[in-house]
Structure formats: C-alpha cells, structure tokens
Design an enzyme around this catalytic site. Structure first.
Site, PDB file in Angstrom:
ATOM      1  N   GLY A  21     -35.256  -5.420 -41.198  1.00  0.00           N
ATOM      2  CA  GLY A  21     -34.754  -5.456 -39.832  1.00  0.00           C
ATOM      3  C   GLY A  21     -34.676  -4.063 -39.261  1.00  0.00           C
ATOM      4  N   PHE A  25     -30.131   2.267 -34.147  1.00  0.00           N
ATOM      5  CA  PHE A  25     -29.732   3.416 -34.951  1.00  0.00           C
ATOM      6  C   PHE A  25     -30.128   3.320 -36.413  1.00  0.00           C
ATOM      7  CE2 PHE A  25     -26.677   2.883 -31.499  1.00  0.00           C
ATOM      8  CZ  PHE A  25     -26.859   4.091 -30.847  1.00  0.00           C
ATOM      9  N   LYS A  27     -32.565   1.194 -39.714  1.00  0.00           N
ATOM     10  CA  LYS A  27     -33.606   0.327 -40.231  1.00  0.00           C
ATOM     11  C   LYS A  27     -33.064  -0.199 -41.551  1.00  0.00           C
ATOM     12  CE  LYS A  27     -37.917   1.612 -39.653  1.00  0.00           C
ATOM     13  NZ  LYS A  27     -39.256   2.197 -39.771  1.00  0.00           N
ATOM     14  N   VAL A  28     -33.262  -1.486 -41.839  1.00  0.00           N
ATOM     15  CA  VAL A  28     -32.820  -2.054 -43.103  1.00  0.00           C
ATOM     16  C   VAL A  28     -34.056  -2.395 -43.918  1.00  0.00           C
ATOM     17  CG1 VAL A  28     -31.512  -3.886 -44.250  1.00  0.00           C
ATOM     18  CG2 VAL A  28     -30.710  -2.970 -42.062  1.00  0.00           C
ATOM     19  N   ASP A 137     -19.510  -8.873 -36.477  1.00  0.00           N
ATOM     20  CA  ASP A 137     -20.871  -9.268 -36.791  1.00  0.00           C
ATOM     21  C   ASP A 137     -20.872 -10.104 -38.060  1.00  0.00           C
ATOM     22  OD1 ASP A 137     -23.638  -9.346 -36.938  1.00  0.00           O
ATOM     23  OD2 ASP A 137     -23.824  -7.344 -37.787  1.00  0.00           O
TER      24      ASP A 137
END
Length: 150
Positions: A21, A25, A27-28, A137
């Site tokens: 993902g 800010f 990126k995974v 979240d």
C-alpha cells in the site's frame, strides 16, 4: 555460477518484497525476517516528507501508542528502525483486506458473520479505550479487526 535472481533490498534483518500500500507519507511493503522466516509488513516513512509536513509529533504518537497495545484484534508493532532518510515501522503482516470491501463484494453479511465482526470490533475498541487510546483507523485481518491508532 551466479544466481539469476536479483538481490533483494534489506532493512536490518528484513528482506523487502512487494508494495502492499501507499499513502501520502508512507509506503507499506511486505517483508520477511531472514533469521526466522516470519512475514511482516514494514511501513516506510520518508523523513524529509514527515518533517516538511510537520508530522513528527503524530508519528511519535503512533509509535508510542502501538507500543501500549497488545490485543489479538489489533495489529502488533514489532520494532522501529531508522536510516538517514527513512523511518521503518515493522508491523504484523495480516491478510483479509478491508471489512468495507468484504461487505461491498457480498452486498451484505449474514447476521452471524456480521455479529462476529461486530463483537471483535467492540472488543478491540473497548481494550484500546481502557488504555486511553481512541481509534482513527480500523482494519480487518482475515476475520479479526485490526489496527488502532490514537
């Protein structure tokens, strides 16, 4: 004889894989612990973007909050590392996608299934609230509710 497989990028004891993902800010990326073989997700933040957008307080809060929370329905943080340009947050790797996507695909959930998700959601939120953490979240791991931030 040289291997035809390209060298994988490593961060500490983790070998980085595909991108799972991407946000404004961070990126995974999927990663594997080369010592244990355990799969993890690594949230990679660009220090320059974090500083430019004055997000350092929120990042520190997210990290300290994740250290407080240890519950089967909340994603676990294993460690935090940093380089000159990046911050790496090593998280539990989970599958299952978003509950919203599951509902959208099926049209609606059967009552038993909906009850199970609701109970897991309430258990996770209650646990977090009992520790002074309030959710922003929430994400689903398989059939478990995951991820809570202050």
């Amino acid at each position: 004889m040289a291997s035809s497989r390209p060298a994988r990028t490593r961060v500490g004891r983790y070998e980085l894989g595909r991108t799972l993902g991407e946000g404004t800010f961070a990126k995974v990326k999927f990663a594997r612990n080369v010592e244990t073989g355990e799969n993890v997700a690594i949230k990679i933040l660009d220090k320059e973007k974090v500083l430019k957008h004055k997000m350092i307080t929120q990042i520190k809060r997210e990290i300290s909050t994740m250290k407080l929370i240890r519950h089967p329905n909340v994603i676990r943080m294993f460690e935090v590392m940093a380089s000159k340009t990046k911050i790496y947050i090593v998280l539990e790797f989970v599958t299952g996608g978003k509950l919203f996507d599951k509902i959208a695909a099926k049209g609606r959930l059967k009552e038993d299934e909906a009850r199970k998700y609701f109970q897991q959601l309430i258990n996770a939120v209650d646990y977090c609230h009992s520790r002074g953490v309030y959710h922003r979240d929430l994400k689903v791991k398989g059939d478990l509710v995951k991820r809570v931030e202050s």
